[in-house]
Every structure is written in structure tokens, then in C-alpha cells.
Design an enzyme around this catalytic site. Structure first.
Site, PDB file in Angstrom:
ATOM      1  N   ASN A 141      -3.321   5.561  16.211  1.00 28.41           N
ATOM      2  CA  ASN A 141      -4.487   5.187  15.427  1.00 28.41           C
ATOM      3  C   ASN A 141      -4.946   3.791  15.806  1.00 28.41           C
ATOM      4  O   ASN A 141      -4.129   2.923  16.060  1.00 28.41           O
ATOM      5  CB  ASN A 141      -4.149   5.250  13.934  1.00 28.41           C
ATOM      6  CG  ASN A 141      -3.843   6.673  13.515  1.00 28.41           C
ATOM      7  OD1 ASN A 141      -4.635   7.576  13.763  1.00 28.41           O
ATOM      8  ND2 ASN A 141      -2.679   6.895  12.930  1.00 28.41           N
ATOM      9  N   LEU A 143      10.088   6.576  18.149  1.00 28.59           N
ATOM     10  CA  LEU A 143      10.580   6.409  19.530  1.00 28.59           C
ATOM     11  C   LEU A 143       9.501   5.747  20.381  1.00 28.59           C
ATOM     12  O   LEU A 143       9.717   4.676  20.943  1.00 28.59           O
ATOM     13  CB  LEU A 143      10.987   7.781  20.097  1.00 28.59           C
ATOM     14  CG  LEU A 143      11.572   7.757  21.503  1.00 28.59           C
ATOM     15  CD1 LEU A 143      12.869   6.955  21.557  1.00 28.59           C
ATOM     16  CD2 LEU A 143      11.817   9.186  22.010  1.00 28.59           C
ATOM     17  N   HIS A 144       8.372   6.400  20.499  1.00 27.29           N
ATOM     18  CA  HIS A 144       7.175   5.877  21.169  1.00 27.29           C
ATOM     19  C   HIS A 144       7.303   5.665  22.663  1.00 27.29           C
ATOM     20  O   HIS A 144       6.295   5.536  23.346  1.00 27.29           O
ATOM     21  CB  HIS A 144       6.646   4.607  20.481  1.00 27.29           C
ATOM     22  CG  HIS A 144       6.345   4.813  19.035  1.00 27.29           C
ATOM     23  ND1 HIS A 144       5.575   5.859  18.583  1.00 27.29           N
ATOM     24  CD2 HIS A 144       6.738   4.146  17.923  1.00 27.29           C
ATOM     25  CE1 HIS A 144       5.496   5.816  17.259  1.00 27.29           C
ATOM     26  NE2 HIS A 144       6.205   4.801  16.832  1.00 27.29           N
ATOM     27  N   GLU A 169      10.232  -1.721   7.320  1.00 18.96           N
ATOM     28  CA  GLU A 169      11.288  -0.995   8.010  1.00 18.96           C
ATOM     29  C   GLU A 169      12.384  -0.679   6.986  1.00 18.96           C
ATOM     30  O   GLU A 169      13.129  -1.571   6.552  1.00 18.96           O
ATOM     31  CB  GLU A 169      11.835  -1.858   9.157  1.00 18.96           C
ATOM     32  CG  GLU A 169      13.127  -1.372   9.781  1.00 18.96           C
ATOM     33  CD  GLU A 169      13.146   0.132  10.123  1.00 18.96           C
ATOM     34  OE1 GLU A 169      12.142   0.664  10.605  1.00 18.96           O
ATOM     35  OE2 GLU A 169      14.189   0.766   9.874  1.00 18.96           O
ATOM     36  N   CYS A 199      -1.266   6.502   9.904  1.00 21.08           N
ATOM     37  CA  CYS A 199      -0.049   5.791  10.312  1.00 21.08           C
ATOM     38  C   CYS A 199      -0.376   4.484  11.008  1.00 21.08           C
ATOM     39  O   CYS A 199      -1.226   4.438  11.885  1.00 21.08           O
ATOM     40  CB  CYS A 199       0.754   6.633  11.295  1.00 21.08           C
ATOM     41  SG  CYS A 199       1.386   8.108  10.563  1.00 21.08           S
ATOM     42  N   CYS A 235       6.317  -6.437   7.564  1.00 22.23           N
ATOM     43  CA  CYS A 235       7.438  -5.961   8.373  1.00 22.23           C
ATOM     44  C   CYS A 235       7.721  -6.996   9.451  1.00 22.23           C
ATOM     45  O   CYS A 235       6.798  -7.585  10.010  1.00 22.23           O
ATOM     46  CB  CYS A 235       7.105  -4.618   9.027  1.00 22.23           C
ATOM     47  SG  CYS A 235       8.475  -3.945   9.999  1.00 22.23           S
ATOM     48  N   GLU A 243       0.823  -1.212   0.000  1.00 25.12           N
ATOM     49  CA  GLU A 243       0.000   0.000   0.000  1.00 25.12           C
ATOM     50  C   GLU A 243       0.856   1.261   0.000  1.00 25.12           C
ATOM     51  O   GLU A 243       1.976   1.264   0.511  1.00 25.12           O
ATOM     52  CB  GLU A 243      -0.912  -0.002   1.238  1.00 25.12           C
ATOM     53  CG  GLU A 243      -1.989  -1.072   1.146  1.00 25.12           C
ATOM     54  CD  GLU A 243      -2.894  -1.129   2.373  1.00 25.12           C
ATOM     55  OE1 GLU A 243      -4.107  -1.310   2.178  1.00 25.12           O
ATOM     56  OE2 GLU A 243      -2.422  -1.003   3.506  1.00 25.12           O
ATOM     57  N   CYS A 276       5.780  -4.412  15.888  1.00 21.54           N
ATOM     58  CA  CYS A 276       5.367  -3.404  16.868  1.00 21.54           C
ATOM     59  C   CYS A 276       3.894  -3.628  17.254  1.00 21.54           C
ATOM     60  O   CYS A 276       3.050  -3.881  16.393  1.00 21.54           O
ATOM     61  CB  CYS A 276       5.559  -2.003  16.315  1.00 21.54           C
ATOM     62  SG  CYS A 276       7.287  -1.657  15.948  1.00 21.54           S
ATOM     63  N   CYS A 297       1.012  -1.536  15.511  1.00 19.08           N
ATOM     64  CA  CYS A 297       1.083  -1.339  14.060  1.00 19.08           C
ATOM     65  C   CYS A 297       0.469  -2.509  13.301  1.00 19.08           C
ATOM     66  O   CYS A 297       0.841  -3.664  13.503  1.00 19.08           O
ATOM     67  CB  CYS A 297       2.543  -1.163  13.666  1.00 19.08           C
ATOM     68  SG  CYS A 297       2.805  -1.064  11.884  1.00 19.08           S
TER      69      CYS A 297
END
Ligand code: SAH
Ligand code: SF4
Length: 344
Positions: A293, A218-219, A163, A336, A115, A95, A119, A122
């Protein structure tokens, strides 16, 4: 490789194509000529390359394919954001997102199908890695989105699926083609890589000659929180990441961005905020706060809206440049972290 054993010519960056052409006894200027046909004009066959000798066109057609992704689906958001699902030559889908704004167009492109980083917040990470993309598959996403919208792309961000620093060489080759006048002609500062934060690759990126822009997911600036949110980089000490990013800023003079998606009850507490302020203080950086999100099945929820303001004000007081990102394309799952693998 196709069934006939031919390679996708757009898998080659400028240097590799130059070597392949010089192996065929071609003069150096052919490289730019062919790159312009492939990436600036987007031809679908060697026959269309009318300024090449017929014998060379035939030779290239015997060795290489010219792959172009086909559009499987396009969704248009209320805010004008468009999400595209592309089918690549081997049937794998990825996408991209087009974000038009007045006279600008930024394209968010994928660097991998899926990926491996996993995470927690995600959608892409939940499906695992399918495969790396080649350079041309990245450039094509940007070119085709711009074509669909009938405008030039003025910026591109490697923030779709994947990534980028786990597929470093192909991503760099793609950025160079996007930057080149033979390719998409996008200014290097308007080409951004977003990484989950691999220190060695950040150092390599700092030593590249172009002025590409860097963003780091970072998160959390608390090791245990970050490790649980981002298992793929759990072995990396935050101190190493901080030093690599500071070295990048010193070496390039460019300001890196830390992405921080606020997840309710996970990384939005007062303690998390203190750790974030300490992590960022005193180094050249920008913090981009994003409302996390929603991702189906993740069990994570968005932080209350006022947490974004509290974080932004505290960072500003500490002298850290901060923005609160406006969300786009959420109604079509193009925001995102919402890009995922689908069979189409
Ligand atoms: N793998 C790279 C680039 C792709 S992800 C990276 O992680 O940086 C693009 C951005 O979306 C990253 O900043 C990522 O952390 C963020 N993101 C992922 N899931 C999200 C979610 N549910 N809400 C908000 N941002 C998210
Ligand atoms: Fe991969 Fe980035 Fe998603 Fe993490 S946030 S799983 S690194 S695409």
C-alpha cells in the site's frame, strides 16, 4: 498511573489481577467477576459492579482507575471498513480497523503507539515508538469497535500499529482476555499475532498453551533485501527465522502465514521469487501476497498487478499454499501499513 497515583486496573492480566485481589483477602472467584465487568460488559466505574460488596468497590476505587479510550475520529470506507482513532488516558492516540463481513467482524488492533522497527514501507514505523500499550488498551480497541458496529467481534488480529512481540507479555495477556468467556469470548484460532519475526519470541509463542495463530512479516527471502526493507530486524539471519517458524509449526501443528507485500523493483523480481519459493518449500506455511500500500514519503511503489499472479502461480506449482490478499479500506488509509501516529 493517574495523577492520584492510581494504576489502570485493565493493565492487569488475569494472573496479576488474581494476585492483587488475593492480597486484598478476596476469594478467587472475584477475579472472573471483575474481569467480566471490565471486559465483557465494559463498565466505566467500580460503582457499576453491583455484585461486589460496597467496601470492596470503595477499596478498588481508591487503588485503581478504570480507563476507557475515547473516540477521537472514525472514518468509514466505501467497502464498509472502519478506521478508528482512539485517545488513551494519557492523551496518546492509536488506531484500529474494523473489518465487517456478512456475519463476521474482525478487528485489527494496535499493540504499541508507534513502532521502533522502522520498516521502509510502513507508515507506523516512520514515526518511531511512542509507548507500549497495556493489555486493557488492546482489549478495549476490539470491544469498542464491536460496540460501534453493534455486533460481536469474531476475530482479532494484532496487525495495527506496533510490534506485538516487542510488547510480548501485555499482548499475551490481552489475547487471553479476548479469548476468555469473561472477556470477549473469541476463539483462540481466530486471534492472530503478526510479527516482524523475532525468533526467540516465536519460540516462546509456540510454547503457549492456547491455539493462537501466527503470521510473520517476511517481505523478502533475500537477506540483503529484507535487511534494507526492515532495518529493525536486520541483524536476524533468515535461516534462524526459518528454523524458529518451522519449529513453531512442528510443535503446534498449526500453519503459520508469511506476509509478503510486493514492492515494485524491490522484492518482486524473478530472483526474489526463487528465493521465496526455496524459503517456503518443504515447510508447513501459507504465503499471503499483499499489494504494497502506498505510504507517503517512503519512495516505494506498488508492484504491477501481474507480479502478484506470477508469484502466486509459482508458489502454487511448488506446493506452497498461497493467497493474494484483497485490499480493504485503502480509501481511508486503513489498509496494512497505513496506520500512523497523529495528534488527532
Ligand atoms: N509489526 C507487526 C504487525 C503490524 S504491521 C508486523 O510487522 O508484522 C501489519 C502488517 O502490515 C504486516 O504484515 C506488515 O508487514 C504490513 N505492512 C506494513 N506496511 C505495509 C504496506 N505499506 N503495504 C502492505 N502491507 C504493509
Ligand atoms: Fe513496525 Fe510492523 Fe510497521 Fe515494521 S511493519 S514498522 S514491525 S508495525
Amino acid at each position: 498511573m493517574s495523577d492520584a497515583g492510581r494504576e489502570d486496573i485493565k493493565a492487569l492480566g488475569r494472573e496479576e489481577l488474581g494476585r492483587a485481589l488475593s492480597g486484598l483477602g478476596q476469594p478467587a472467584y472475584r477475579t472472573g467477576q471483575i474481569l467480566a465487568w471490565l471486559h465483557a460488559r465494559g463498565v466505566r466505574s467500580f460503582d457499576e459492579m453491583t455484585d461486589l460488596p460496597a467496601a470492596l468497590r470503595a477499596e478498588l476505587a481508591g487503588r485503581f482507575d478504570v480507563n476507557v479510550p475515547s473516540l477521537a475520529e472514525c472514518q468509514v470506507s466505501r467497502d464498509g471498513t472502519r478506521k478508528y482513532l482512539w485517545r488513551l488516558a494519557d492523551g496518546v492516540t492509536v488506531e484500529s480497523v474494523g473489518l465487517p463481513e456478512s456475519d463476521r467482524l474482525t478487528v485489527c488492533f494496535s499493540t504499541q503507539a508507534g513502532c521502533a522497527m522502522g520498516c521502509a514501507f510502513c507508515a507506523t514505523g516512520r514515526g518511531g515508538l511512542v509507548r507500549d500499550l497495556v493489555a486493557g488498551e488492546m482489549v478495549d480497541q476490539v470491544r469498542l469497535v464491536a460496540e460501534d458496529l453493534g455486533v460481536r467481534a469474531t476475530g482479532a488480529v494484532a496487525m495495527g500499529q506496533g510490534e506485538p512481540f516487542a510488547n510480548y507479555d501485555a499482548t499475551l495477556a490481552a489475547l487471553r482476555l479476548m479469548n476468555s468467556p469473561d472477556g470477549l469470548g473469541i476463539g483462540a484460532r481466530h486471534l492472530t499475532v503478526s510479527t516482524c519475526g523475532l525468533p526467540e519470541r516465536i519460540r516462546a509463542f509456540a510454547s503457549e498453551p492456547e491455539q493462537f495463530t501466527l503470521a510473520i512479516s517476511l517481505h523478502s527471502a533475500v537477506q540483503a533485501t529484507r535487511d534494507s526493507l526492515m532495518p529493525g530486524v536486520a541483524g536476524i539471519p533468515l535461516g534462524d527465522l526459518r528454523r524458529a517458524v518451522a519449529d513453531y509449526a512442528d510443535r503446534t501443528g498449526r500453519r503459520p502465514t508469511f506476509e509478503y507485500a510486493l514492492v515494485g523493483g524491490v522484492n518482486d523480481s524473478a530472483g526474489e521469487l526463487r528465493a521465496l519459493v526455496a524459503f517456503c518449500s518443504g515447510s508447513l506455511c501459507h504465503v499471503n501476497l499483499i499489494p504494497a500500500n502506498p505510504v507517503e514519503g517512503s519512495g516505494l511503489r506498488r508492484a504491477p498487478a501481474d507480479r502478484g499472479r506470477v508469484f502466486a502461480e509459482a508458489l502454487a506449482r511448488a506446493g506452497v499454499e498461497t493467497s493474494l490478499r484483497r485490499e480493504r479500506g485503502a480509501d481511508i488509509d486503513a489498509a496494512c501499513g497505513q496506520l500512523r501516529q497523529r495528534s488527532g
